[in-house]
Design an enzyme around this catalytic site. Structure first.
Site, mmCIF file in Angstrom:
data_model
loop_
_atom_site.group_PDB
_atom_site.id
_atom_site.type_symbol
_atom_site.label_atom_id
_atom_site.label_comp_id
_atom_site.label_asym_id
_atom_site.label_seq_id
_atom_site.Cartn_x
_atom_site.Cartn_y
_atom_site.Cartn_z
ATOM 1 N N ASP A 100 -10.321 -4.413 -4.388
ATOM 2 C CA ASP A 100 -9.757 -3.404 -3.577
ATOM 3 C C ASP A 100 -10.605 -2.155 -3.572
ATOM 4 O OD1 ASP A 100 -8.255 -1.642 -2.087
ATOM 5 O OD2 ASP A 100 -6.262 -2.413 -3.186
ATOM 6 N N HIS B 32 -7.886 -5.299 -0.546
ATOM 7 C CA HIS B 32 -6.868 -4.339 -0.407
ATOM 8 C C HIS B 32 -5.670 -4.983 0.524
ATOM 9 C CE1 HIS B 32 -4.401 -0.723 -0.099
ATOM 10 N NE2 HIS B 32 -4.407 -0.738 1.131
ATOM 11 N N SER C 85 0.781 -1.168 -0.074
ATOM 12 C CA SER C 85 0.124 0.068 -0.132
ATOM 13 C C SER C 85 0.823 1.143 0.121
ATOM 14 C CB SER C 85 -1.177 0.065 1.174
ATOM 15 O OG SER C 85 -1.886 1.122 1.300
#
Length: 258
Positions: free
Chosen positions: A210, A240, A106
């Site tokens: 996601d 995610h 991320s």
């Protein structure tokens, strides 16, 4: 699993000084450097799974918490991309040896790209280098593309007028403070406006389901990476976090390529 050696690294000076916690596993090269996500820490399931794999393979691994995260000092609300990048560079330069596979999840994916760019600028004899990168749902330019541009006029006004907005999160009972400093300082590190040279192969894992980093964002990033050895894997039912057993198997397989 034997415990890693817990170390504390002092970064910054004066009022900007903070203590960064890191777990260091000795082993063979190429080592692994874990860069976690926004409001995540080095005790997450993916980081720990990679550490177990590194131990089994006799590979070195370093994982750490940004300031305001996990076991590190500092305040989360004071965090910015540049601040966390400085900490990543300090950890890399102090605790990593030889070639490294940089694994970013991320926000850590954005920081990983910024890290290798800065390493190329600082390259010197005997310095640790990036042998490859594995990015999980990379949230490149997220402060601008996935936050500011999507915020309502009311939220933008609150951030500008008060300096902060508390954003609800499905991953925490407490909302995350999104500060004006985070947004404004993030604009100094945007990457998607041009080509991105990593100097090493890149593997990207991205969930199609996601809700935080759309799969189209990963496709856009892939188009900006200058090297030919780039592989994007879209996980049709992936979210995610990509932390299910099958997702972690994909992650380890990608890391094992290097």
């Amino acid at each position: 699993m034997t415990d890693c050696c817990l170390k504390y690294l002092e970064v910054g000076k004066g009022v900007g000084a903070r203590s960064i916690a890191a777990r260091v596993r000795a082993g063979a090269a190429p080592g692994l450097l874990w860069l976690g996500g926004f409001k995540s820490d080095m005790q997450g399931s993916k980081a720990q799974a990679l550490d177990r794999w590194a131990e089994a393979q006799g590979r070195a691994m370093v994982r750490f918490d940004y300031s305001g995260h996990g076991e590190s000092g500092g305040t989360f609300a004071e965090g910015t991309i540049g601040r966390w990048l400085d900490e990543s560079l300090a950890v890399f330069g102090t605790l990593c040896r030889g070639p490294q596979v940089v694994v970013g999840s991320s926000m850590g994916g954005w920081l990983a790209l910024l890290l290798v760019r800065e390493l190329a600028r600082r390259a010197g004899p005997g310095a640790a280098t990036a042998a490859g990168m594995v990015l999980i749902a990379p949230a490149v330019d997220f402060t601008e593309e996935l936050m500011w541009k999507r915020f309502s006029p009311e939220i933008r006004r609150q951030i500008e007028d008060t300096g902060s907005w508390s954003r609800p999160s499905p991953y925490s009972a407490e909302p995350y403070p999104i500060t004006r400093g985070l947004i404004e300082e993030g604009r100094r590190h945007l990457l998607l406006g041009g080509m991105i040279e990593t100097g090493c192969p890149v593997r990207i894992l991205q969930g199609v389901n996601d809700p935080d980093v759309p799969w189209q964002h990963a496709v856009e990033l892939t188009s900006r990476l200058a090297r030919d050895d780039i592989v994007l894997t879209l996980v049709k039912d992936g979210d995610h976090r990509l932390s299910r057993a099958e997702d972690i198997e994909r992650l380890i397989a990608a890391v094992a390529e290097f």
